[in-house]
Design a protein around this motif. Structure first.
Motif, PDB file in Angstrom:
ATOM      1  N   SER A 197       0.964  -1.215   0.123  1.00  0.00           N
ATOM      2  CA  SER A 197      -0.049   0.047   0.010  1.00  0.00           C
ATOM      3  C   SER A 197       0.876   1.029   0.026  1.00  0.00           C
ATOM      4  CB  SER A 197      -0.971   0.053   1.103  1.00  0.00           C
ATOM      5  OG  SER A 197      -0.022   0.134   2.312  1.00  0.00           O
ATOM      6  N   PHE A 198       0.255   2.388  -0.329  1.00  0.00           N
ATOM      7  CA  PHE A 198       0.810   3.717  -0.353  1.00  0.00           C
ATOM      8  C   PHE A 198       1.358   3.840   1.180  1.00  0.00           C
ATOM      9  CE2 PHE A 198       0.976   8.470   0.255  1.00  0.00           C
ATOM     10  CZ  PHE A 198       1.875   8.664  -0.901  1.00  0.00           C
ATOM     11  N   GLY A 199       0.429   3.666   1.917  1.00  0.00           N
ATOM     12  CA  GLY A 199       0.948   3.864   3.466  1.00  0.00           C
ATOM     13  C   GLY A 199       2.341   3.138   3.865  1.00  0.00           C
ATOM     14  N   ARG A 200       2.363   1.794   3.411  1.00  0.00           N
ATOM     15  CA  ARG A 200       3.434   1.008   3.998  1.00  0.00           C
ATOM     16  C   ARG A 200       4.635   1.584   3.391  1.00  0.00           C
ATOM     17  NH1 ARG A 200       3.901  -4.518   6.143  1.00  0.00           N
ATOM     18  NH2 ARG A 200       1.713  -3.912   6.894  1.00  0.00           N
ATOM     19  N   ARG A 201       4.470   1.949   1.855  1.00  0.00           N
ATOM     20  CA  ARG A 201       5.866   2.438   1.189  1.00  0.00           C
ATOM     21  C   ARG A 201       6.070   3.764   1.742  1.00  0.00           C
ATOM     22  NH1 ARG A 201       4.770   1.433  -5.176  1.00  0.00           N
ATOM     23  NH2 ARG A 201       6.814   2.834  -5.019  1.00  0.00           N
ATOM     24  N   LYS A 251      12.162  -0.713   4.050  1.00  0.00           N
ATOM     25  CA  LYS A 251      11.187  -1.579   3.368  1.00  0.00           C
ATOM     26  C   LYS A 251      11.416  -3.121   4.106  1.00  0.00           C
ATOM     27  CE  LYS A 251      10.925   0.287  -1.234  1.00  0.00           C
ATOM     28  NZ  LYS A 251      11.482   1.512  -0.831  1.00  0.00           N
ATOM     29  N   MET A 252      12.757  -3.621   4.428  1.00  0.00           N
ATOM     30  CA  MET A 252      12.872  -4.749   5.267  1.00  0.00           C
ATOM     31  C   MET A 252      12.062  -4.738   6.567  1.00  0.00           C
ATOM     32  SD  MET A 252      16.711  -5.557   4.708  1.00  0.00           S
ATOM     33  CE  MET A 252      17.639  -4.975   3.370  1.00  0.00           C
ATOM     34  N   MET A 253      12.157  -3.685   7.113  1.00  0.00           N
ATOM     35  CA  MET A 253      11.332  -3.573   8.427  1.00  0.00           C
ATOM     36  C   MET A 253       9.950  -3.758   8.374  1.00  0.00           C
ATOM     37  SD  MET A 253      13.946  -0.411  10.201  1.00  0.00           S
ATOM     38  CE  MET A 253      13.055  -0.385  11.866  1.00  0.00           C
ATOM     39  N   LEU A 254       9.389  -3.193   7.220  1.00  0.00           N
ATOM     40  CA  LEU A 254       8.062  -3.163   7.096  1.00  0.00           C
ATOM     41  C   LEU A 254       7.529  -4.392   6.157  1.00  0.00           C
ATOM     42  CD1 LEU A 254       7.255   0.703   6.968  1.00  0.00           C
ATOM     43  CD2 LEU A 254       6.787  -1.045   8.745  1.00  0.00           C
ATOM     44  N   GLU A 312       5.353  12.687  -7.501  1.00  0.00           N
ATOM     45  CA  GLU A 312       5.740  11.609  -8.429  1.00  0.00           C
ATOM     46  C   GLU A 312       5.139  10.267  -7.893  1.00  0.00           C
ATOM     47  OE1 GLU A 312       7.632   8.800  -9.020  1.00  0.00           O
ATOM     48  OE2 GLU A 312       9.148   9.061  -7.618  1.00  0.00           O
ATOM     49  N   SER A 313       5.605  10.073  -6.566  1.00  0.00           N
ATOM     50  CA  SER A 313       5.214   8.920  -5.735  1.00  0.00           C
ATOM     51  C   SER A 313       3.741   8.738  -5.445  1.00  0.00           C
ATOM     52  CB  SER A 313       6.012   9.028  -4.269  1.00  0.00           C
ATOM     53  OG  SER A 313       7.241   9.057  -4.439  1.00  0.00           O
ATOM     54  N   MET A 314       2.936   9.830  -5.464  1.00  0.00           N
ATOM     55  CA  MET A 314       1.514   9.802  -5.234  1.00  0.00           C
ATOM     56  C   MET A 314       0.659   8.954  -6.184  1.00  0.00           C
ATOM     57  SD  MET A 314       0.687  13.121  -3.152  1.00  0.00           S
ATOM     58  CE  MET A 314      -0.919  12.716  -2.855  1.00  0.00           C
ATOM     59  N   ALA A 315       1.309   8.836  -7.453  1.00  0.00           N
ATOM     60  CA  ALA A 315       0.781   7.751  -8.403  1.00  0.00           C
ATOM     61  C   ALA A 315       0.615   6.394  -7.861  1.00  0.00           C
ATOM     62  CB  ALA A 315       1.707   7.774  -9.729  1.00  0.00           C
ATOM     63  N   ALA A 316       1.335   6.128  -6.798  1.00  0.00           N
ATOM     64  CA  ALA A 316       0.921   5.076  -6.008  1.00  0.00           C
ATOM     65  C   ALA A 316      -0.227   5.007  -5.045  1.00  0.00           C
ATOM     66  CB  ALA A 316       2.280   4.459  -5.351  1.00  0.00           C
ATOM     67  N   LEU A 317      -0.943   5.795  -5.353  1.00  0.00           N
ATOM     68  CA  LEU A 317      -2.388   5.831  -4.582  1.00  0.00           C
ATOM     69  C   LEU A 317      -3.239   5.162  -5.715  1.00  0.00           C
ATOM     70  CD1 LEU A 317      -2.213   9.460  -3.005  1.00  0.00           C
ATOM     71  CD2 LEU A 317      -2.439   7.213  -1.646  1.00  0.00           C
ATOM     72  N   GLY A 318      -2.750   4.953  -6.860  1.00  0.00           N
ATOM     73  CA  GLY A 318      -3.783   4.466  -8.105  1.00  0.00           C
ATOM     74  C   GLY A 318      -4.095   2.891  -7.689  1.00  0.00           C
ATOM     75  N   GLU A 319      -5.130   2.233  -8.252  1.00  0.00           N
ATOM     76  CA  GLU A 319      -5.471   1.050  -8.221  1.00  0.00           C
ATOM     77  C   GLU A 319      -4.386   0.013  -8.356  1.00  0.00           C
ATOM     78  OE1 GLU A 319      -8.619  -1.946 -10.087  1.00  0.00           O
ATOM     79  OE2 GLU A 319      -9.164   0.066 -10.192  1.00  0.00           O
ATOM     80  N   ASP A 320      -3.389   0.275  -9.336  1.00  0.00           N
ATOM     81  CA  ASP A 320      -2.096  -0.543  -9.716  1.00  0.00           C
ATOM     82  C   ASP A 320      -1.069  -0.357  -8.665  1.00  0.00           C
ATOM     83  OD1 ASP A 320      -1.026   2.059 -10.245  1.00  0.00           O
ATOM     84  OD2 ASP A 320      -0.892   1.419 -12.510  1.00  0.00           O
ATOM     85  N   THR A 375       9.030  -1.763 -12.091  1.00  0.00           N
ATOM     86  CA  THR A 375       9.287  -2.442 -10.877  1.00  0.00           C
ATOM     87  C   THR A 375       8.109  -2.508 -10.197  1.00  0.00           C
ATOM     88  OG1 THR A 375      10.172  -0.518  -9.570  1.00  0.00           O
ATOM     89  CG2 THR A 375      11.719  -2.216 -10.623  1.00  0.00           C
ATOM     90  N   VAL A 376       7.797  -3.235  -9.221  1.00  0.00           N
ATOM     91  CA  VAL A 376       6.701  -3.067  -8.464  1.00  0.00           C
ATOM     92  C   VAL A 376       7.188  -3.476  -6.891  1.00  0.00           C
ATOM     93  CG1 VAL A 376       4.931  -3.955  -9.933  1.00  0.00           C
ATOM     94  CG2 VAL A 376       6.230  -5.694  -8.755  1.00  0.00           C
ATOM     95  N   VAL A 377       6.476  -2.836  -6.064  1.00  0.00           N
ATOM     96  CA  VAL A 377       6.829  -2.893  -4.580  1.00  0.00           C
ATOM     97  C   VAL A 377       5.665  -4.190  -3.872  1.00  0.00           C
ATOM     98  CG1 VAL A 377       7.256  -1.984  -2.483  1.00  0.00           C
ATOM     99  CG2 VAL A 377       7.744  -0.759  -4.495  1.00  0.00           C
ATOM    100  N   VAL A 378       5.957  -5.263  -3.517  1.00  0.00           N
ATOM    101  CA  VAL A 378       5.156  -6.200  -2.829  1.00  0.00           C
ATOM    102  C   VAL A 378       5.754  -6.613  -1.494  1.00  0.00           C
ATOM    103  CG1 VAL A 378       5.016  -7.078  -5.296  1.00  0.00           C
ATOM    104  CG2 VAL A 378       6.688  -8.017  -3.783  1.00  0.00           C
TER     105      VAL A 378
END
Length: 162
Positions: A16-20, A92-95, A136-144, A155-158
């Motif tokens: 999620s955007f919040g976790r990122r 990222k590792m911590m979360l 530019e990071s706020m685009a991660a708020l989208g559905e994808d 890349t993707v953050v999973v």
């Protein structure tokens, strides 16, 4: 044929955007601690080498430029080295999240460099660079859940564990 957002492919759940954002905040704190330690260490080394407790105007200018414009470069190296080595920064590792190629594989050197450069280097411009990176990071708020630096580097953050 309807033109909506592309469906999110099956695979590991995207972060999620919040976790990122929380992971990035942790990374910023760690980078700030490292930068502070570097400045203190260099001040001690300069005093030890020169015996002078005051710096010249030229030295002061160099330190000020490094302080104000070096942040993006510091973040770039931090991001790039962690992503190419482990696929995740310390935050990222911590979360429990990581960065992968779109197909789920490890990042290539080019993807790690490109992603880190696109996100981090603009932050070398005080204030404006941070605003650009946030936008530019706020685009991660989208559905994808893809920021522009994800799209550019493919890349993707999973989530790193199920």
């Amino acid at each position: 044929m309807p033109h909506g957002p592309e469906p999110v492919p099956a695979g590991p759940e995207r972060a999620s955007f919040g976790r990122r954002l929380a992971a990035r905040f942790i990374d910023y704190i760690l980078a700030a601690i490292a930068a502070t330690a570097f400045f203190i260490l260099m001040a001690v080394v300069m005093v030890a080498l020169t015996g002078a407790t005051e710096s010249s105007d030229a030295e002061g200018t160099v330190w000020a430029l490094l302080f104000f414009f070096g942040w993006g470069v510091l973040l770039f190296f931090y991001d790039w080295l962690f992503l190419v080595t482990w696929g995740a920064t310390l935050g990222k590792m911590m979360l429990g999240i990581k960065v992968t190629r779109a197909d789920g594989g490890r990042l290539t050197q080019g993807q790690a460099v490109g992603r880190s450069a696109f996100f981090c280097l603009p932050q070398s411009l005080p204030c404006l660079g941070h605003v650009l990176s946030l936008m530019e990071s706020m685009a991660a708020l989208g559905e994808d859940r893809l920021a522009l630096h994800d799209r550019v580097s493919k890349t993707v953050v999973v989530h790193s564990h199920p």
